[in-house]
Design a protein around this motif. Structure first.
Motif, PDB file in Angstrom:
ATOM      1  N   ALA A 105     116.535  14.687  45.376  1.00  0.00           N
ATOM      2  CA  ALA A 105     116.838  16.112  45.271  1.00  0.00           C
ATOM      3  C   ALA A 105     117.961  16.551  46.193  1.00  0.00           C
ATOM      4  CB  ALA A 105     115.580  16.924  45.579  1.00  0.00           C
ATOM      5  N   ARG A 106     118.504  15.649  46.990  1.00  0.00           N
ATOM      6  CA  ARG A 106     119.446  16.035  48.037  1.00  0.00           C
ATOM      7  C   ARG A 106     120.684  16.744  47.468  1.00  0.00           C
ATOM      8  NH1 ARG A 106     120.860  15.775  53.118  1.00  0.00           N
ATOM      9  NH2 ARG A 106     123.014  15.380  53.722  1.00  0.00           N
ATOM     10  N   ALA A 107     121.313  16.177  46.460  1.00  0.00           N
ATOM     11  CA  ALA A 107     122.525  16.783  45.904  1.00  0.00           C
ATOM     12  C   ALA A 107     122.225  18.158  45.315  1.00  0.00           C
ATOM     13  CB  ALA A 107     123.133  15.861  44.850  1.00  0.00           C
ATOM     14  N   PHE A 108     121.070  18.299  44.652  1.00  0.00           N
ATOM     15  CA  PHE A 108     120.687  19.588  44.082  1.00  0.00           C
ATOM     16  C   PHE A 108     120.426  20.605  45.190  1.00  0.00           C
ATOM     17  CE2 PHE A 108     119.687  16.624  40.681  1.00  0.00           C
ATOM     18  CZ  PHE A 108     120.116  17.295  39.543  1.00  0.00           C
ATOM     19  N   ALA A 109     119.789  20.158  46.274  1.00  0.00           N
ATOM     20  CA  ALA A 109     119.483  21.069  47.376  1.00  0.00           C
ATOM     21  C   ALA A 109     120.766  21.568  48.042  1.00  0.00           C
ATOM     22  CB  ALA A 109     118.585  20.372  48.398  1.00  0.00           C
ATOM     23  N   ILE A 110     121.733  20.691  48.192  1.00  0.00           N
ATOM     24  CA  ILE A 110     122.997  21.094  48.810  1.00  0.00           C
ATOM     25  C   ILE A 110     123.700  22.140  47.947  1.00  0.00           C
ATOM     26  CG2 ILE A 110     125.322  20.280  49.398  1.00  0.00           C
ATOM     27  CD1 ILE A 110     124.009  17.663  50.355  1.00  0.00           C
ATOM     28  N   ARG A 111     123.696  21.912  46.618  1.00  0.00           N
ATOM     29  CA  ARG A 111     124.343  22.894  45.747  1.00  0.00           C
ATOM     30  C   ARG A 111     123.574  24.221  45.791  1.00  0.00           C
ATOM     31  NH1 ARG A 111     125.695  24.062  39.837  1.00  0.00           N
ATOM     32  NH2 ARG A 111     127.883  24.685  40.069  1.00  0.00           N
ATOM     33  N   ALA A 117     124.529  30.546  50.175  1.00  0.00           N
ATOM     34  CA  ALA A 117     125.603  31.045  51.034  1.00  0.00           C
ATOM     35  C   ALA A 117     126.451  32.079  50.297  1.00  0.00           C
ATOM     36  CB  ALA A 117     126.466  29.880  51.509  1.00  0.00           C
ATOM     37  N   GLY A 118     126.780  31.793  49.022  1.00  0.00           N
ATOM     38  CA  GLY A 118     127.545  32.751  48.245  1.00  0.00           C
ATOM     39  C   GLY A 118     126.751  34.020  47.970  1.00  0.00           C
ATOM     40  N   PHE A 119     125.472  33.854  47.679  1.00  0.00           N
ATOM     41  CA  PHE A 119     124.569  34.977  47.415  1.00  0.00           C
ATOM     42  C   PHE A 119     124.517  35.910  48.618  1.00  0.00           C
ATOM     43  CE2 PHE A 119     120.236  36.722  47.705  1.00  0.00           C
ATOM     44  CZ  PHE A 119     120.066  37.294  46.459  1.00  0.00           C
ATOM     45  N   ALA A 120     124.267  35.357  49.801  1.00  0.00           N
ATOM     46  CA  ALA A 120     124.138  36.180  51.008  1.00  0.00           C
ATOM     47  C   ALA A 120     125.473  36.788  51.411  1.00  0.00           C
ATOM     48  CB  ALA A 120     123.575  35.333  52.144  1.00  0.00           C
ATOM     49  N   GLY A 121     126.546  36.005  51.268  1.00  0.00           N
ATOM     50  CA  GLY A 121     127.857  36.498  51.685  1.00  0.00           C
ATOM     51  C   GLY A 121     128.319  37.692  50.874  1.00  0.00           C
ATOM     52  N   LYS A 122     128.177  37.616  49.553  1.00  0.00           N
ATOM     53  CA  LYS A 122     128.632  38.712  48.705  1.00  0.00           C
ATOM     54  C   LYS A 122     127.732  39.937  48.819  1.00  0.00           C
ATOM     55  CE  LYS A 122     132.418  37.456  46.596  1.00  0.00           C
ATOM     56  NZ  LYS A 122     133.652  38.262  46.673  1.00  0.00           N
ATOM     57  N   LEU A 123     126.431  39.709  48.879  1.00  0.00           N
ATOM     58  CA  LEU A 123     125.504  40.836  48.886  1.00  0.00           C
ATOM     59  C   LEU A 123     125.352  41.468  50.266  1.00  0.00           C
ATOM     60  CD1 LEU A 123     122.777  39.536  46.424  1.00  0.00           C
ATOM     61  CD2 LEU A 123     124.437  41.360  46.035  1.00  0.00           C
ATOM     62  N   GLY A 141     132.290  31.020  42.588  1.00  0.00           N
ATOM     63  CA  GLY A 141     131.754  31.262  41.261  1.00  0.00           C
ATOM     64  C   GLY A 141     130.276  30.995  41.104  1.00  0.00           C
ATOM     65  N   LEU A 142     129.614  30.578  42.172  1.00  0.00           N
ATOM     66  CA  LEU A 142     128.194  30.252  42.105  1.00  0.00           C
ATOM     67  C   LEU A 142     127.388  31.301  42.876  1.00  0.00           C
ATOM     68  CD1 LEU A 142     126.016  28.248  41.150  1.00  0.00           C
ATOM     69  CD2 LEU A 142     126.347  26.993  43.300  1.00  0.00           C
ATOM     70  N   ALA A 143     126.716  32.178  42.160  1.00  0.00           N
ATOM     71  CA  ALA A 143     125.848  33.219  42.743  1.00  0.00           C
ATOM     72  C   ALA A 143     126.596  34.129  43.709  1.00  0.00           C
ATOM     73  CB  ALA A 143     124.643  32.589  43.447  1.00  0.00           C
ATOM     74  N   ASP A 144     127.872  34.373  43.428  1.00  0.00           N
ATOM     75  CA  ASP A 144     128.673  35.162  44.367  1.00  0.00           C
ATOM     76  C   ASP A 144     129.436  36.295  43.685  1.00  0.00           C
ATOM     77  OD1 ASP A 144     130.587  33.760  42.991  1.00  0.00           O
ATOM     78  OD2 ASP A 144     131.604  32.942  44.750  1.00  0.00           O
ATOM     79  N   ASN A 145     128.880  36.844  42.618  1.00  0.00           N
ATOM     80  CA  ASN A 145     129.558  37.944  41.923  1.00  0.00           C
ATOM     81  C   ASN A 145     129.384  39.284  42.624  1.00  0.00           C
ATOM     82  OD1 ASN A 145     130.738  36.675  39.580  1.00  0.00           O
ATOM     83  ND2 ASN A 145     128.651  36.291  38.889  1.00  0.00           N
ATOM     84  N   GLY A 146     128.377  39.353  43.506  1.00  0.00           N
ATOM     85  CA  GLY A 146     128.088  40.628  44.146  1.00  0.00           C
ATOM     86  C   GLY A 146     127.177  41.524  43.326  1.00  0.00           C
ATOM     87  N   ASP A 147     126.719  41.021  42.176  1.00  0.00           N
ATOM     88  CA  ASP A 147     125.762  41.735  41.335  1.00  0.00           C
ATOM     89  C   ASP A 147     124.392  41.097  41.548  1.00  0.00           C
ATOM     90  OD1 ASP A 147     124.266  41.562  38.468  1.00  0.00           O
ATOM     91  OD2 ASP A 147     125.291  43.495  38.689  1.00  0.00           O
TER      92      ASP A 147
END
Length: 397
Positions: A105-111, A117-123, A141-147
């Protein structure tokens, strides 16, 4: 009898010595989580009920069951005044870091951590209370739209893929869910809907007051099809008896049938009150078996303790107008009551009291079991209000 060996636990969310009457629900949730692990449809659940019925205790017991089965769990409480992202993000980070130790699961966990990080940064611009450690740089582009709704879907998808790779389930437990604002509730429901559509192993077990079901339905119309809403009520008589008798028997103490019947009558089967009366009756008794006179002797102490803590912490948050509204309800009895009857007792028009009723619903003091009806969310609060605001002066306040 020694206070040191008192078996009862009348605390807020404190596990009772005997969790009686909840086995069927625990088993249904165990099955749902196990089904999620193998990719089968599994409905998440919202435990709804009044204060003092044991929702938090049950939530924590189901979490312990899930952890004992080897699943990953997250446990948060949704307090008033904080955003859902701010309390959820740090817990998701910890779960993902644990899963990153599993090679498959390591690669999936890193992504997923990049998504977080994108989620918290944008919101952060929208929810200034988000504070979470950043372990990896965001992936554009991953969970970082701000919506919030879109980004939470994307985040949960990555979390679910990580759990699937780790051959486990992430079970999210959220207490006091009724305090989550509607837009944030909608985002959570949508994220769980997307996870179910993709058959990802994420299960949500929430707990809240009875208005939670309506609030979730208002947030997303399909919520009632997505979740089960088991109502957690007073314990059935046999389970209530066991909640008192078994802890006593474990201490080689018995209770007479008359004394036990009186405890059940006084507590109406509510889990928290059973623990209160059990604990204070133990203190009042001098020997086994516990007698009716011991229960009667303890009752005044129990009521005083409840008035000082369980009831007063809620009463003290009320405005004078809200207190008068609840006192008018109490004058009519335990309820539920029609809005027109409350207004007549209050001495005002129904329309003028609508804002007061709405604010009491938001504060979790009342709920509407049917259109136009209002009921207390706290058992026995009618009797407390009559003790607290006695006489007729309250009508003129």
């Amino acid at each position: 009898m020694s206070p040191i060996t008192n078996p009862f636990a009348p605390g807020a969310g404190t596990p009772p010595p005997e969790l009686a009457g909840r086995d069927e629900l625990r088993e249904s949730l165990r099955i749902a989580i196990a089904r999620a692990k193998i990719g089968r449809p599994a409905k998440s659940a919202m435990l709804v009920g009044l204060r003092g019925v044991g929702k938090t205790v049950l939530l924590d017991r189901v979490r312990a069951d899930a952890e004992a089965a080897g699943f990953q769990t997250i446990r948060i409480e949704a307090p008033e005044g904080r955003s859902l992202p701010s309390i959820l993000a740090p817990q998701l980070r910890q779960a993902l870091l644990r899963l990153s130790q599993i090679e498959a699961a390591r690669a999936f966990a890193i992504r997923a951590l990049r998504a977080l990080a994108g989620f918290a940064g944008k919101l952060k611009l929208t929810f200034g209370d988000i504070e979470v450690g950043i372990d990896y740089e965001p992936e554009p582009g991953l969970a970082d739209n701000g919506d919030l709704e879109h980004d939470m879907q994307a985040l949960f998808e990555q979390v679910g893929l990580t759990a699937k790779a780790a051959d486990t389930v992430i079970v999210i437990f959220i207490d006091e869910l009724q305090y989550v604002e509607e837009a944030q509730m909608a985002a959570l429901i949508t994220a769980m809907h997307r996870s179910e559509q993709r058959q990802l192993p994420i299960v949500l077990v929430g707990a809240g007051l009875p208005q939670l079901r309506g609030r979730m339905g208002d947030a997303k119309s399909y919520a009632e099809r997505l979740f089960d809403f088991p109502f957690i009520g007073p314990l059935p008589p046999e389970a209530a008896r066991r909640a008192i008798e078994k802890p006593l028997a474990d201490e080689s103490v018995s209770i007479t049938p008359e004394a036990l019947d009186h405890v059940l009558t006084l507590t109406q089967g509510y889990a928290y009150f059973l623990q209160q009366w059990g604990s204070h009756t133990w203190r009042a008794a001098t020997q086994s078996p516990i007698r009716l006179s011991d229960v009667v002797s303890a009752s005044a102490t129990v009521i005083a303790a409840l008035d000082e803590s369980f009831f007063s912490v809620r009463f003290d948050r009320l405005t004078p107008k809200e207190k008068k509204y609840l006192r008018a309800m109490a004058e009519l009895g335990a309820g539920p009551h029609r809005s027109g009857d409350i207004a007549a007792c209050y001495g005002a028009r129904v329309s003028s009291l609508a804002p007061t009723r709405s604010s009491l619903i938001v504060k979790g003091m009342v709920w509407s079991p049917n259109h136009g009806d209002t009921a207390f969310t706290v058992p026995m609060f009618d009797a407390f209000m009559q003790r607290k605001m006695s006489g007729i002066d309250w009508r003129e306040s």
